[in-house]
Design a protein around this motif. Structure first.
Motif, mmCIF file in Angstrom:
data_model
loop_
_atom_site.group_PDB
_atom_site.id
_atom_site.type_symbol
_atom_site.label_atom_id
_atom_site.label_comp_id
_atom_site.label_asym_id
_atom_site.label_seq_id
_atom_site.Cartn_x
_atom_site.Cartn_y
_atom_site.Cartn_z
ATOM 1 N N PHE A 191 -0.597 -10.410 -8.041
ATOM 2 C CA PHE A 191 -0.426 -10.732 -9.460
ATOM 3 C C PHE A 191 -1.029 -9.676 -10.384
ATOM 4 C CE2 PHE A 191 -0.216 -14.787 -7.230
ATOM 5 C CZ PHE A 191 0.911 -15.359 -7.801
ATOM 6 N N GLU A 192 -2.092 -9.002 -9.923
ATOM 7 C CA GLU A 192 -2.841 -8.132 -10.829
ATOM 8 C C GLU A 192 -2.494 -6.649 -10.705
ATOM 9 O OE1 GLU A 192 -6.958 -9.062 -10.219
ATOM 10 O OE2 GLU A 192 -6.800 -11.009 -11.218
ATOM 11 N N LEU A 193 -1.873 -6.240 -9.597
ATOM 12 C CA LEU A 193 -1.533 -4.823 -9.447
ATOM 13 C C LEU A 193 -0.642 -4.306 -10.580
ATOM 14 C CD1 LEU A 193 -2.309 -2.638 -7.405
ATOM 15 C CD2 LEU A 193 -0.114 -3.002 -6.290
ATOM 16 N N PRO A 194 0.345 -5.096 -11.087
ATOM 17 C CA PRO A 194 1.158 -4.607 -12.210
ATOM 18 C C PRO A 194 0.360 -4.365 -13.491
ATOM 19 C CG PRO A 194 2.245 -6.448 -11.112
ATOM 20 C CD PRO A 194 0.860 -6.385 -10.563
ATOM 21 N N LEU A 195 -0.863 -4.898 -13.560
ATOM 22 C CA LEU A 195 -1.699 -4.687 -14.748
ATOM 23 C C LEU A 195 -2.428 -3.347 -14.683
ATOM 24 C CD1 LEU A 195 -3.331 -8.237 -15.091
ATOM 25 C CD2 LEU A 195 -1.250 -7.388 -16.183
ATOM 26 N N THR A 196 -2.268 -2.626 -13.569
ATOM 27 C CA THR A 196 -2.922 -1.327 -13.406
ATOM 28 C C THR A 196 -1.888 -0.204 -13.454
ATOM 29 O OG1 THR A 196 -2.680 -1.193 -10.999
ATOM 30 C CG2 THR A 196 -4.547 -2.477 -11.841
ATOM 31 N N VAL A 197 -2.383 1.025 -13.470
ATOM 32 C CA VAL A 197 -1.495 2.200 -13.528
ATOM 33 C C VAL A 197 -1.094 2.664 -12.127
ATOM 34 C CG1 VAL A 197 -2.438 2.987 -15.738
ATOM 35 C CG2 VAL A 197 -3.484 3.774 -13.600
ATOM 36 N N PHE A 198 -1.352 1.837 -11.107
ATOM 37 C CA PHE A 198 -1.107 2.215 -9.709
ATOM 38 C C PHE A 198 0.316 2.720 -9.495
ATOM 39 C CE2 PHE A 198 0.240 1.227 -5.379
ATOM 40 C CZ PHE A 198 -0.754 1.840 -4.640
ATOM 41 N N ALA A 199 1.311 1.984 -10.009
ATOM 42 C CA ALA A 199 2.717 2.314 -9.745
ATOM 43 C C ALA A 199 3.133 3.648 -10.355
ATOM 44 C CB ALA A 199 3.619 1.197 -10.263
ATOM 45 N N THR A 200 2.434 4.082 -11.390
ATOM 46 C CA THR A 200 2.813 5.316 -12.088
ATOM 47 C C THR A 200 1.861 6.478 -11.785
ATOM 48 O OG1 THR A 200 1.560 4.602 -14.039
ATOM 49 C CG2 THR A 200 3.900 4.041 -13.968
ATOM 50 N N THR A 201 0.940 6.274 -10.848
ATOM 51 C CA THR A 201 -0.053 7.305 -10.530
ATOM 52 C C THR A 201 0.246 7.924 -9.166
ATOM 53 O OG1 THR A 201 -1.755 6.118 -11.775
ATOM 54 C CG2 THR A 201 -2.510 7.792 -10.225
ATOM 55 N N THR A 202 0.305 9.240 -9.115
ATOM 56 C CA THR A 202 0.448 9.949 -7.850
ATOM 57 C C THR A 202 -0.944 10.184 -7.292
ATOM 58 O OG1 THR A 202 2.456 11.052 -8.629
ATOM 59 C CG2 THR A 202 1.330 12.025 -6.720
ATOM 60 N N VAL A 203 -1.265 9.463 -6.220
ATOM 61 C CA VAL A 203 -2.615 9.537 -5.658
ATOM 62 C C VAL A 203 -2.831 10.860 -4.943
ATOM 63 C CG1 VAL A 203 -4.203 8.485 -4.000
ATOM 64 C CG2 VAL A 203 -2.779 7.037 -5.468
ATOM 65 N N SER A 204 -1.829 11.320 -4.214
ATOM 66 C CA SER A 204 -1.990 12.570 -3.472
ATOM 67 C C SER A 204 -0.626 13.217 -3.250
ATOM 68 C CB SER A 204 -2.644 12.301 -2.117
ATOM 69 O OG SER A 204 -1.780 11.498 -1.320
#
Length: 316
Positions: free
Chosen positions: A65-78
Motif C-alpha cells: 500500500f505504501e510503496l506508491p507513496l515513495t519515489v521508488f518506481a521512478t528512481t534508478t537505483v543502479s
C-alpha cells in the motif's frame, strides 16, 4: 517442523525481500524433490508459505500500500551493467565443482530420477552463475532489473547450491582420496576467497558527516516520499520552529514517534516540526486533533496554530 520452517520463511522475508523472492522457489523445489508423496508435500509447503507470510505480514503488507507513496518506481537505483560478477568473484572452487558435477552427471554417477535433488541444484547453480555473469547481458534487458538491482546478487543462490554439490561429489570418492579431494576443494576456496578477505580501500568521512547527514538509509533515497521536493542536506537545529507568524515555542520534547511543545503565539502562525511527513502522523492542539500540512518543499510536518498559548502534540 511446521513451527521452525514457517519461522525460517518469515525471517527470510524480513531479512531481505529480494533474496526471499530468489530463494523461496529453490526452497520449495528442494522440498518437492525430497518427498515421495508429492501431493501431500505441495499442500504442506503451501501451508508453510502461508504461515510464513502471515508471521511476516506486518512487514510486507504495508509495502503493497505504501510503496506508491515513495519515489521508488521512478528512481534508478543502479546501472545493472556495472554489477556483473567477475570470474574471480564466482571463484575457482565454484567453477571446479560445477565441472566435476557435470562430468559425474555425464558419466551417469548421478541419475535424474534417483538423484533429482542433485541435478536440480546443479541446474540452479549453473543458471545463477550464468545470470550473475556478463554473458547474460542480453537477458537482463528483459529481466526485472529494478527489483534485483545487482546481477551478482544471484550468487547468493549459487553459494547454497555449490555447497550441496561439493558435499555430494566428495561423497562419491572412496577411502583416503576423499580427504585429498576435500583438502583440494578447501584450498581452491581459500585462493578464491583470499582477495575478498580484506578491505579493498579505506575512507574516513569524519565524525561531522554522520551527525549532520539526514538522508535515508537506502542507496539512492528511493524510499523518500513523493511529496519531498528538496532533500535534507543537514540536521535540524531545533525540532520545532516557526515557519511563519510571531510567537515563542518552548518545552520542546521529542523522540522518534512523538514531539510535544508549548506554543505562545502572538498572531496566527504556521509551526514546522522538522520531521518528514508520512501517513500515520497525527497532530493535536490542546487535545483537539488538527490537520497536518506537508505541501512544503521538504515535505515537513506543519501545523496552523491560532493566537494564544497552546499545548501542541505530534504523534505517530
Amino acid at each position: 517442523s511446521l513451527f521452525w520452517s514457517a519461522l525460517g520463511i518469515a525471517f527470510l522475508i524480513l531479512s531481505h525481500n529480494t533474496l526471499a523472492v530468489l530463494f523461496l522457489p529453490l526452497i520449495f523445489a528442494y522440498l518437492i524433490f525430497q518427498s515421495k508423496k508429492k501431493k501431500f508435500l505441495i499442500l504442506n509447503s503451501l501451508f508453510l508459505l502461508l504461515l510464513g507470510l502471515g508471521i511476516s505480514a506486518f512487514f510486507w503488507v504495508p509495502v503493497l500500500f505504501e510503496l506508491p507513496l515513495t519515489v521508488f518506481a521512478t528512481t534508478t537505483v543502479s546501472n545493472w551493467r556495472e554489477y556483473f560478477a567477475s570470474i574471480s568473484l564466482i571463484g575457482a572452487s565454484t567453477i571446479t565443482i560445477l565441472l566435476v558435477t557435470f562430468l559425474n552427471i555425464s558419466r551417469r554417477k548421478f541419475q535424474v530420477k534417483k538423484h533429482g535433488v542433485t541435478v536440480m541444484f546443479f541446474a540452479v547453480a549453473f543458471i545463477s552463475v550464468f545470470l550473475a555473469s556478463s554473458f547474460s547481458n542480453p537477458i537482463w534487458t528483459i529481466f526485472p532489473v529494478s527489483f534485483v538491482q545487482f546481477p551478482f546478487r544471484l550468487l547468493s543462490v549459487t553459494i547454497v547450491c555449490v555447497a550441496f554439490l561439493a558435499a555430494v561429489n566428495i561423497s562419491l570418492v572412496k577411502g583416503k582420496a576423499r580427504i585429498i579431494a576435500g583438502v583440494v576443494l578447501i584450498i581452491l576456496l581459500g585462493i578464491s576467497a583470499f582477495p575478498y578477505a580484506k578491505p579493498s580501500s579505506y575512507f574516513d568521512k569524519e565524525e561531522g558527516y554522520y551527525y549532520t547527514n539526514d538522508a535515508t538509509t537506502t542507496v539512492q533515497d528511493e524510499y523518500m516520499p513523493v511529496w519531498v521536493k528538496e532533500k535534507p542536506i543537514k540536521r535540524f537545529t531545533t525540532k520545532a520552529e516557526l515557519a511563519s507568524g510571531d510567537g515563542i515555542l518552548s518545552n520542546i520534547l521529542y523522540s522518534n514517534g512523538k514531539t510535544t511543545f508549548t506554543a505562545d503565539i502572538n498572531h496566527d502562525a504556521i509551526v514546522r516540526v522538522n520531521t518528514i511527513y508520512w501517513p500515520g502522523w497525527k497532530a493535536s492542539i490542546d487535545g483537539k486533533e488538527v490537520p497536518i500540512l506537508y505541501n512544503n518543499q521538504r515535505g515537513l510536518i506543519e501545523i496552523a496554530v491560532p493566537q494564544g498559548k497552546h499545548e501542541v502534540k505530534v504523534v505517530f
